[in-house]
Design an enzyme around this catalytic site. Structure first.
Site: not given
Length: 800
Positions: A696, A739
């Site tokens: 990511s 996140k």
């Protein structure tokens, strides 16, 4: 039918015609065979009408009548009989004595002179063949053996009076075990040879059944004698041991008594294994070490709660109230648990398990839940709430750091100090066979030279197998299918794929600041006040102070540090109450008091100061502690060769760095950048002590590299996450909610996410989305458009 006489008359029956018209006397409860004298009661109207039609000394046709599917039917063959006498039975019921002579076929009915049923009867003769004599001898031998077995030689001697083969074959009709249908079949069998074969077969069947009964009686008698002998020997052994002061007899007797109580509760194989060990204990002297091992094993087995099962609470409303009272938020988790409870309630109410799906199908519908999330979000306490909501007992099994398979399956009894595995001990601890078992920290299980505990958990967490779990110490199968298993973990990466496949994963993301404040106000503070011995109202921590602690003194996804800080706040305040320095009235804790009580807050990291030049970008990641903000720094250093990667990166992240460099090189002309010669790329992720991995960070590294080569600084108020392909496309990633929450805690105002993750934004709390702007990117051009500031020359950035 009152009585029967099988003797024959002195004068044989004579008939001048092959057919006669005779009144019918129906027989509903028996069969009369030729050459017999019987007394028949005249209770029914049909019988009295037939008697009047026959007149004294006349003849009758005795025909059995039986129940058929279409009503009552007459037999095809009857017996012609003469009336010998009339009178009354002891109970004054009218009766006649008749003598049966020969078989006759029942013909068509005719209209007689009276109201009785008259039929045409065809007289039947007995035909003798060459085989008749041999068949009669075979039957006589078999019948003699049967009668001698039952009544001795005296009863068997009655066969000698039967001289004709027909009468000999008919004698089987008086065997008491024959049914009425068999007797009618015997009567309707006109051929003598066929009748002898039929009678011989029945006699042999009776002999075989008699032999089986005698064998069973002998075996039962032998078992009883053996049991009596063993009981006497045990009493003698007990007396001897008591005389010697050893006293094992009382212990063995106690074990046998406890085993008898479990007879209907444990499987047959388990009962047999326990009984065998009790016998071994009885044969082993007390001075033997083996006796102590056996006694310990038996105590362990009997300590299991075989007959204890808690009644499950299937009230969905009560379950919701229990979960809401114990936990704030976690709506998705609560809903899944209520769904699981609803399934169990529906199956219980409708009796699905008993009605047709089978026990195996019922077991396979069981659900093993895995609660995955950062520390302090309430995974363990949620397991306790589930147990309360279900009305079951709760037991926690800590798996963190387990390296030995025997911790799950138990030690084999050959080892000194052997004991059962943690699951068996958990049942004894819970005192119930259907508790809620929390497998805590299942992601911390690691294999060693003693085996892999996660492999043993495969059977435990498989609803199709755990009904026959075998512990090495117990050495018999144990049914774990009625246990509700809930596993907890911080990350999924370290859980083996086969084990993870057996569990339904429920993710618990971190809390927002407002959720933390609500949890502290509704759950943490009331509990801490009681634990610290305070009375309600003595110390009041205002909502503003709670929000300030959550915002300025914590940087976590859960509330564990928040709880410690609140505890510290109460301790500091109650010290003033204990030493008498506090003023009268409650002590109010406001935000201005926190620096004195808790010290300096955590310094807010100024991201603007970190991203002050090209080549630096802000990324987002998910760790075992929840979502986190990370930085990537790139620089060009003198030298040739492959890029230098530092910061304790995993293989996947190293590959992402290579892909980022290839993407920039492939699209260098369109991006307006170029790789200078004689320079080598250095990629570094600060916080080098923390391992990092995953794809990511692909767009973060690509953005940092373009920033370095173009001289454009990445905007400090923006963070990003997403995987990049060689074609520059941005692929979706996981952990969106964690996140975004991490970005919000760090004060970041904009976040770049892959466009395919748009549906994940529904999980992000609305209050967070109000403060964080989300940009959705389809390819790397979209990312650079939002992330890069206007052009700044490298020399100017360096000089600054």
């Amino acid at each position: 039918m009152a009585s029967t006489d099988t003797s024959t008359s002195d004068t044989p029956f004579q008939s001048t015609s092959r057919q006669e018209t005779l009144p019918v006397l129906p027989l509903d409860d028996g069969v009369v065979l030729p050459d017999t004298v019987v007394t028949i009661s005249m209770q029914s109207e049909e019988a009295r009408t037939a008697l009047e039609a026959a007149s004294p000394g006349g003849r009758l046709l005795l025909v059995p009548r039986y129940e058929a599917e279409n009503g009552r039917r007459f037999a095809r063959i009857g017996v012609i009989a003469t009336i010998e006498d009339t009178g009354q039975l002891p109970d004054r019921t009218p009766a006649i004595t008749i003598k049966a002579h020969r078989r006759a076929r029942v013909g068509t009915g005719v209209i007689g002179a009276t109201a009785a049923l008259w039929v045409e009867a065809e007289l039947l003769d007995d035909h003798i063949s060459d085989e008749t004599e041999a068949l009669a001898a075979e039957y006589r031998a078999a019948a003699k053996t049967l009668l001698e077995s039952v009544g001795g030689r005296r009863l068997a001697s009655a066969l000698r009076e039967l001289t004709t083969p027909s009468a000999l074959a008919d004698s089987v009709g008086y065997w008491p075990d024959l049914s009425n249908d068999q007797r009618i079949s015997l009567l309707e069998t006109v051929d003598v040879d066929t009748r002898l074969r039929l009678a011989t077969g029945w006699v042999k069947e009776a002999l075989a059944e008699l032999e089986m009964r005698e064998r069973i009686q002998r075996e039962v008698g032998d078992d009883l004698e053996k049991a009596q002998r063993e009981a006497i020997l045990r009493r003698q052994m007990t007396a001897i041991q008591n005389e010697l002061g050893e006293g094992d007899g009382d212990i063995v007797t106690g074990f046998r008594s406890r085993l008898s109580e479990l007879e209907s509760l444990v499987p047959e194989a388990t009962h047999k294994a326990i009984s065998t060990e009790i016998d071994r204990l009885e044969r082993t002297g007390t001075e033997s070490m083996e006796a102590n091992w056996i006694r310990t094993w038996l105590e362990t087995v009997f300590d299991l709660p075989w007959n204890q099962r808690t009644e499950e609470n299937l009230d969905l409303s009560e379950a919701r109230r229990t979960l809401d009272a114990d936990h704030t938020g976690l709506d998705e988790v609560k809903e899944r648990l209520v769904e699981h409870l609803a399934v169990r309630k529906l199956r219980h109410d409708r009796g699905v398990a008993a009605a047709g799906e089978g026990e195996v199908a019922h077991r396979r519908r069981a659900v093993i839940l895995a609660l995955v999330g950062p520390p302090g979000v309430g995974k363990t306490s949620l397991g306790e709430s589930v147990a309360r909501a279900l009305g079951r007992r709760f037991v926690r099994v800590a798996l963190g750091g387990i390296r030995d398979e025997a911790e799950i399956r138990g030690h084999r009894r050959t080892y000194v100090g052997a004991r059962p595995g943690r699951l068996v001990r958990a049942l004894s601890e819970a005192g119930s066979m259907n508790p809620v078992v929390l497998l805590d920290e299942i992601d911390k299980v690691t294999g060693g030279w003693n085996g892999d505990p996660s492999a043993a958990l495969l059977e435990v967490l498989d609803p199709a197998q755990n009904h026959s779990f075998r512990d090495h110490y117990l050495e018999f199968e144990l049914d774990l299918s009625d246990i509700v298993f809930i596993a907890t973990a911080n990350v999924l990466d370290t859980i083996p794929a086969p084990l993870l496949d057996r569990m339904e994963v429920i993710t618990l993301d971190g809390y927002t600041e407002s959720e933390k404040a609500a949890i502290a106000r509704d759950h943490l503070l009331p509990r801490l006040i009681v634990q610290n011995g305070l009375r309600e109202g003595e110390v009041v921590v205002t909502d503003e102070a709670i929000r300030s602690i959550a915002a300025n003194y914590t940087r976590e996804a859960g509330v564990r540090r928040l709880e410690r800080l609140l505890d510290k706040t109460l301790r500091k305040s109650l010290t003033r109450i204990a030493d008498g320095s506090a003023d009268d009235g409650p002590i109010d804790v406001v935000p201005d008091d926190l620096r004195e009580l808790l010290g300096r807050p955590i310094p807010a990291e100024e991201i603007e100061n970190r991203i002050d030049r090209p080549g630096i970008a802000t990324g987002l990641a998910v760790t075992g502690a929840g979502g986190d903000v990370l930085f990537v720094e790139m620089a060009l250093v003198p030298g040739e060769g492959e890029p230098v990667l530092t910061g304790q990166l995993g293989d996947v992240m190293k590959e992402s760095a290579a892909i980022a460099r290839s993407v920039v090189s492939a699209h260098a002309e369109r991006l307006g950048v170029s790789m200078p010669g004689g320079r080598r790329l250095h990629v570094h992720f600060p916080a080098g002590a923390v391992p990092k991995d995953g794809p990511s960070a692909g767009i973060t590294m690509t953005t940092a590299l373009v920033s370095l080569l173009s001289g454009r600084v990445v905007r400090p108020e923006i963070a990003m996450t997403g995987e990049v392909t060689l074609q520059g496309r941005v692929l979706p990633i996981g952990g969106v909610k964690q996140k975004v929450l991490a970005a919000h805690r760090a004060g970041i105002r904009e976040v770049i996410l892959p466009r395919d993750n748009e549906h994940d934004l529904d999980d992000v709390p609305a209050e967070v989305r109000e403060h964080v702007t989300i940009h959705l990117a389809h390819d790397i051009d979209d990312v650079l458009f939002h992330a890069l500031a206007p052009t700044v020359h490298i020399e100017e950035a360096t000089a600054e």
